[in-house]
Design an enzyme around this catalytic site. Structure first.
Site: not given
Length: 312
Positions: A10, A58, A83, A109, A117, A167
């Site tokens: 990322r 989104e 998303f 991610h 998460d 991530r």
């Protein structure tokens, strides 16, 4: 021996956007209130006038990107894979892919390495979802070098592209003078005659380490890095199957619909071969440290080594 450099892809994504913006003045970046996490904040700082924060919306962001692409811009929409591929699937399918618009999707991610998460954010289905969309190119780079190359290749490709980023910081394995990134072309990182390990994303480095362990046991494993899930390098896959007789696929993704399925689709038609798929086995993830989750779900080098050895 010096410690291997590790960088999260990322981070590579954010840095690559800044570098590419120098060469493409029509490149614009959109994010959904996650610029700090997706690292598009790096681009926002360098080119504030070419960055659009769409808020936590989104689906709307993808629609805006489609409109920008229709005017000649090269928009990158950025969000977590859950998303970008999940929540906005309909807009990606109908507003971007159906009209063949030049929109790029930077999905960060992804996979269980999202860690703490938890299951709701650990998207292990994105590659499968994006593979099914007609005309969508699907990329899953393995390290910093490859991630930056993938961003540039996506810009140079005319049409929709989905790029998966992670991530967790991963080892840099492609920093060689002869490294070349080409959409649709896999890379043989290690030759071998007994079995072929075909890996993608962060599992490539783990697979290389597993191959070293196998070598100590007298098992000669070929390792192939498939950074392009679609279009798949079928020629390289068939060649490996024909020459080594056994194939193992390794991915930080569900074993349903991702790299393993793509390889099996190819081989069942062109070179029937025994295949072992290593990945997330039709279960959801859970909250926990990323490295420990990778081990628990059998995607670390030790687990890959043990599974391949038993398979061979």
């Amino acid at each position: 021996m010096s410690e291997v450099k590790k960088i999260a892809t990322r981070e590579s994504y954010g840095n690559a956007l800044v570098e590419c913006a120098k060469d493409y003045d029509n490149l614009v970046v959109l994010d959904a209130d996650l610029a700090a996490a997706t690292k598009t904040g790096i681009f926002k700082k360098a080119y504030p006038e070419r960055h659009i924060d769409c808020g936590i919306a989104e689906c709307n962001m993808v629609g805006i990107a489609a409109g920008l692409a229709a005017t000649g811009k090269i928009p990158f929409v950025s969000s977590f894979a859950m998303f970008a591929a999940g929540r906005a699937y309909e807009q990606v399918r109908n507003s971007v892919a159906y009209p063949k618009l030049n929109v790029k999707i930077g999905a960060t991610h992804a996979g269980i390495s999202v860690g703490e998460d938890g299951a709701t954010h650990q998207c292990n289905e994105d590659l499968a979802l994006m593979r099914t969309i007609p005309g969508m190119v699907v990329l899953n780079p393995s390290d910093d070098v490859e991630a930056k190359a993938a961003v540039r290749a996506a810009i140079e490709h005319e049409g929709p592209v989905y790029i998966r980023f992670g991530r967790l910081a991963t080892p840099v394995i492609n920093d060689t003078a002869d490294y070349k990134f080409e959409i649709g072309k896999g890379v043989t990182l290690r030759d071998g005659k007994d079995v072929t390990i075909i890996a993608t994303g962060l599992c490539v480095a783990e697979s290389l380490e597993a191959a070293e362990k196998l070598a100590a046991d007298g098992i000669d494993a070929r390792v192939i890095n498939i950074h392009t899930i679609k279009p798949l390098d079928e020629e390289l896959v068939v060649k490996a199957a024909t020459e080594t007789g056994k194939i193992v696929t390794v991915e930080e993704h569900s074993v349903i619909g991702g790299l393993g399925s793509a390889v099996c689709d190819c081989l069942s038609e062109k070179a029937p071969t025994k295949v072992l798929k290593i990945g997330v086995n039709d279960v959801f993830g859970e909250s926990g440290p990323a490295v420990k989750l990778i081990a628990k779900y059998g995607l670390d080098a030790e687990s890959i080594y043990a599974k391949v050895k038993a398979f061979v």
